[in-house]
Design a protein around this motif. Structure first.
Motif, short mmCIF file in Angstrom:
data_model
loop_
_atom_site.label_atom_id
_atom_site.label_comp_id
_atom_site.label_asym_id
_atom_site.label_seq_id
_atom_site.Cartn_x
_atom_site.Cartn_y
_atom_site.Cartn_z
N LEU A 132 -1.66 61.59 -14.19
CA LEU A 132 -1.62 62.00 -12.78
C LEU A 132 -3.00 62.42 -12.28
N ASN A 133 -4.03 61.76 -12.79
CA ASN A 133 -5.40 62.16 -12.44
C ASN A 133 -5.86 61.61 -11.09
N GLN A 134 -5.06 60.73 -10.46
CA GLN A 134 -5.40 60.20 -9.15
C GLN A 134 -4.20 60.37 -8.23
N SER A 135 -4.46 60.58 -6.94
CA SER A 135 -3.38 60.70 -5.97
C SER A 135 -2.66 59.36 -5.82
N ARG A 136 -1.40 59.43 -5.50
CA ARG A 136 -0.56 58.25 -5.33
C ARG A 136 -0.91 57.53 -4.02
N ILE A 137 -0.91 56.20 -4.07
CA ILE A 137 -1.12 55.38 -2.88
C ILE A 137 0.16 54.60 -2.62
N GLU A 138 0.72 54.78 -1.45
CA GLU A 138 1.94 54.07 -1.06
C GLU A 138 1.71 52.56 -1.06
N LEU A 139 2.65 51.82 -1.61
CA LEU A 139 2.63 50.35 -1.64
C LEU A 139 1.41 49.77 -2.35
N ASP A 140 0.86 50.50 -3.31
CA ASP A 140 -0.25 49.97 -4.09
C ASP A 140 0.29 48.91 -5.06
N ALA A 141 -0.58 48.14 -5.66
CA ALA A 141 -0.18 47.07 -6.58
C ALA A 141 0.41 47.62 -7.88
N TYR A 142 0.17 48.87 -8.17
CA TYR A 142 0.68 49.53 -9.38
C TYR A 142 0.86 51.01 -9.08
N ASP A 143 1.57 51.70 -9.95
CA ASP A 143 1.84 53.12 -9.72
C ASP A 143 0.92 54.04 -10.53
N LEU A 144 0.66 53.68 -11.77
CA LEU A 144 -0.12 54.54 -12.67
C LEU A 144 -1.05 53.67 -13.52
N ILE A 145 -2.06 54.31 -14.07
CA ILE A 145 -2.89 53.67 -15.08
C ILE A 145 -2.81 54.52 -16.34
N TYR A 146 -2.48 53.87 -17.45
CA TYR A 146 -2.37 54.56 -18.73
C TYR A 146 -3.13 53.75 -19.78
N ARG A 147 -4.16 54.35 -20.34
CA ARG A 147 -4.99 53.70 -21.36
C ARG A 147 -5.45 52.32 -20.89
N GLY A 148 -5.87 52.26 -19.64
CA GLY A 148 -6.40 51.02 -19.09
C GLY A 148 -5.36 50.01 -18.63
N LYS A 149 -4.09 50.33 -18.80
CA LYS A 149 -3.00 49.44 -18.39
C LYS A 149 -2.40 49.92 -17.08
N LYS A 150 -2.13 48.97 -16.18
CA LYS A 150 -1.49 49.30 -14.91
C LYS A 150 0.02 49.32 -15.12
N ILE A 151 0.67 50.36 -14.60
CA ILE A 151 2.11 50.56 -14.79
C ILE A 151 2.81 50.58 -13.45
N GLU A 152 3.89 49.84 -13.34
CA GLU A 152 4.77 49.85 -12.18
C GLU A 152 6.06 50.52 -12.62
N VAL A 153 6.40 51.66 -12.01
CA VAL A 153 7.60 52.42 -12.36
C VAL A 153 8.74 51.97 -11.45
N LYS A 154 9.90 51.76 -12.04
CA LYS A 154 11.10 51.40 -11.28
C LYS A 154 12.14 52.49 -11.49
N SER A 155 12.96 52.71 -10.47
CA SER A 155 13.99 53.74 -10.54
C SER A 155 15.27 53.20 -9.93
N ALA A 156 16.38 53.50 -10.57
CA ALA A 156 17.69 53.16 -10.05
C ALA A 156 18.62 54.33 -10.36
N ALA A 157 19.57 54.56 -9.48
CA ALA A 157 20.46 55.69 -9.72
C ALA A 157 21.80 55.49 -9.02
N TYR A 158 22.77 56.11 -9.58
CA TYR A 158 24.10 56.21 -8.96
C TYR A 158 24.34 57.69 -8.78
N VAL A 159 24.31 58.15 -7.56
CA VAL A 159 24.45 59.58 -7.29
C VAL A 159 25.81 59.82 -6.66
#
Length: 79
Positions: A52-79
């Motif tokens: 979490l060393n950088q602020s989040r950018i809405e609609l960016d090509a990726y969500d996070l960078i971890y050890r040089g890898k770009k990560i896209e996080v997906k979420s699904a839920a039944y509430v």
């Protein structure tokens, strides 16, 4: 696109007697809402990976960078 600086929760909102924390509490406190659930998932994954060393950018090509890898996080839920 460059990452933006993080503002303090006590930052005053010009023309009001309110701060950013007032706005965040008003508009973004329901973590189960569809729009915030995905952002919360990104935050949880980023916290677990200590990425979490950088602020989040809405609609960016990726969500996070971890050890040089770009990560896209997906979420699904039944509430």
């Amino acid at each position: 696109m460059s990452r933006k600086r993080t503002l303090s929760d006590e930052t005053k909102i010009s023309g009001t007697d309110k701060t950013l924390i007032d706005f965040w509490n008003w508009g973004f406190s329901d973590l189960l809402s569809n729009s915030l659930r995905r952002v919360f998932a990104e935050f949880l994954v980023g916290s677990a990976l200590d990425s979490l060393n950088q602020s989040r950018i809405e609609l960016d090509a990726y969500d996070l960078i971890y050890r040089g890898k770009k990560i896209e996080v997906k979420s699904a839920a039944y509430v």
